[in-house]
Design an enzyme around this catalytic site. Sequence first.
Site, PDB file in Angstrom:
ATOM      1  N   ASP A 284       4.534   6.153  13.586  1.00  0.00           N
ATOM      2  CA  ASP A 284       4.240   5.009  14.455  1.00  0.00           C
ATOM      3  C   ASP A 284       5.244   5.034  15.609  1.00  0.00           C
ATOM      4  O   ASP A 284       6.111   4.168  15.734  1.00  0.00           O
ATOM      5  CB  ASP A 284       4.361   3.715  13.646  1.00  0.00           C
ATOM      6  CG  ASP A 284       3.347   3.664  12.523  1.00  0.00           C
ATOM      7  OD1 ASP A 284       2.147   3.598  12.819  1.00  0.00           O
ATOM      8  OD2 ASP A 284       3.755   3.738  11.346  1.00  0.00           O
TER       9      ASP A 284
ATOM     10  N   GLY B  46       0.854  -1.199   0.000  1.00  0.00           N
ATOM     11  CA  GLY B  46       0.000   0.000   0.000  1.00  0.00           C
ATOM     12  C   GLY B  46       0.887   1.246   0.000  1.00  0.00           C
ATOM     13  O   GLY B  46       0.652   2.195   0.751  1.00  0.00           O
TER      14      GLY B  46
ATOM     15  N   HIS C  50       6.498   6.119   2.267  1.00  0.00           N
ATOM     16  CA  HIS C  50       7.408   4.975   2.115  1.00  0.00           C
ATOM     17  C   HIS C  50       8.618   5.362   1.257  1.00  0.00           C
ATOM     18  O   HIS C  50       9.733   4.902   1.499  1.00  0.00           O
ATOM     19  CB  HIS C  50       6.671   3.799   1.460  1.00  0.00           C
ATOM     20  CG  HIS C  50       5.580   3.204   2.314  1.00  0.00           C
ATOM     21  ND1 HIS C  50       4.249   3.321   2.007  1.00  0.00           N
ATOM     22  CD2 HIS C  50       5.646   2.499   3.466  1.00  0.00           C
ATOM     23  CE1 HIS C  50       3.531   2.694   2.929  1.00  0.00           C
ATOM     24  NE2 HIS C  50       4.345   2.201   3.828  1.00  0.00           N
TER      25      HIS C  50
ATOM     26  N   GLY D 252       9.210   4.859  10.295  1.00  0.00           N
ATOM     27  CA  GLY D 252       8.702   6.231  10.383  1.00  0.00           C
ATOM     28  C   GLY D 252       8.308   6.587  11.808  1.00  0.00           C
ATOM     29  O   GLY D 252       7.854   5.731  12.579  1.00  0.00           O
TER      30      GLY D 252
HETATM   31  O1  PAF Z   1       4.618   0.034  10.170  1.00  0.00           O
HETATM   32  C1  PAF Z   1       4.263  -0.911   9.434  1.00  0.00           C
HETATM   33  O2  PAF Z   1       3.969  -0.748   8.245  1.00  0.00           O
HETATM   34  C2  PAF Z   1       4.185  -2.327  10.020  1.00  0.00           C
HETATM   35  O3  PAF Z   1       3.758  -2.300  11.340  1.00  0.00           O
HETATM   36  C3  PAF Z   1       5.505  -3.091   9.877  1.00  0.00           C
HETATM   37  C4  PAF Z   1       6.621  -2.447  10.674  1.00  0.00           C
HETATM   38  C5  PAF Z   1       5.910  -3.192   8.419  1.00  0.00           C
HETATM   39  C6  PAF Z   1       5.344  -4.518  10.418  1.00  0.00           C
HETATM   40  O4  PAF Z   1       4.361  -5.225   9.718  1.00  0.00           O
END
Ligand code: PAF
Length: 281
Positions: free
Chosen positions: A150, A32, A37, A147
Site C-alpha cells: 500500500d 483478515g 501481517h 507494508g
Molecule cells: O492497510 C490497512 O490494512 C488499512 O488501511 C489500515 C492502515 C489498517 C487502516 O485501516
Amino acid sequence: MYIFEQIGPLEEYLNSCREDDLSIALVPTMGGLHDGHLKLIDKAKECSDLVVVSAFVNPTQFSESEDFEAYPKTLSEDKKLLKVAKVDAMFTPSDNEIYPEGSSQDYDVGEIGKILCGISRPMHFNGVSQVVARLFDIVKPDYAVFGEKDYQQLLIINSLAERQGIKTTIVSIPTVRESDGLAMSTRNNYLSSEDRANAPLFYQQLEATKEAILSGADISRAIEQAKDALNVIFDVEYIEVLNANNLTQITTSSSEIIIISAVRLGETRLIDNIVFRRLDV
Ligand code: PAF
C-alpha cells in the site's frame, strides 16, 4: 495475549508498560490476517519490546459502493494467529469506540491523495488518515509498521505523521508475496480459482516493465505495452511510472522509480508496485 475492546483498559495497560520503560510498536490492521501481517509483526518485534495489533475494519475508508459489508471478518481466527505469534495485545474496538462523535472528513491528505487510488476511491485516504491518527492517539506507539504494497497509503501516513508532529516512527516492510509472486492481501480471498491462477500475471508484468525500462525502453511506450498486456486478463485502473519518493512525474534526475498499478480481476481489485533504482541517473 491481552485482548482489549475498549480504550480505557488498553490505555491503562500501555501506561503501566511505559512506566516499566517498555517501548511499544503498533501494527494497524483490518483483521483478515495472513502471512503478510505476520511479517509486519516480526518487524514490530524487532523494533520494540511490546507489540500491539489493532484489528478494526474502518468504515470511513470504504465508499458506499465498496466491499465494507463483505470484507472478511475473521476475529476468532485472527485471535488464534496473534496468540501463536506471541503478540502482547490485540485491540478490537467497535465503531463507537473509535468514532464516539461520528466520523470527520477533515483529513485533507493533499495532492498525493487525489492521484492513483485516490481517483477511483476519493474518500479512501481521508478515512485511512482519520483512523490511523485516532489509533496513534490511543496507543501512542513508539513505532508503527506498514507494508509497502500500500505504497501510496504509506507515503500519506508518513506525511500525516510529519504534519501533525506525531512522534511515532513509521517503519515499512517490503511487499510480502505468495510463492508465485502475487502480493498477499486479504482481498485475494475473493478470487475464484481461475482468477487466482491468473493473478500472478499482474506482478510478472510489472517485473517485465521494470526490465524493459532498465534496458533503456522509452517509459511511455513501456507503460502502453504493459497496459495492453495487462488488459488481456485484467481491467487496468491505472499503471504509472513515477518518482518513488513522492509519486510525482519522473524527471531526468529521478533515480528512485516506482511502477505502481491497480487492476480489477473479476470483482476483485488488486494493487501492486515495484520500486527500483535507475542505474543511469
Ligand atoms: O492497510 C490497512 O490494512 C488499512 O488501511 C489500515 C492502515 C489498517 C487502516 O485501516
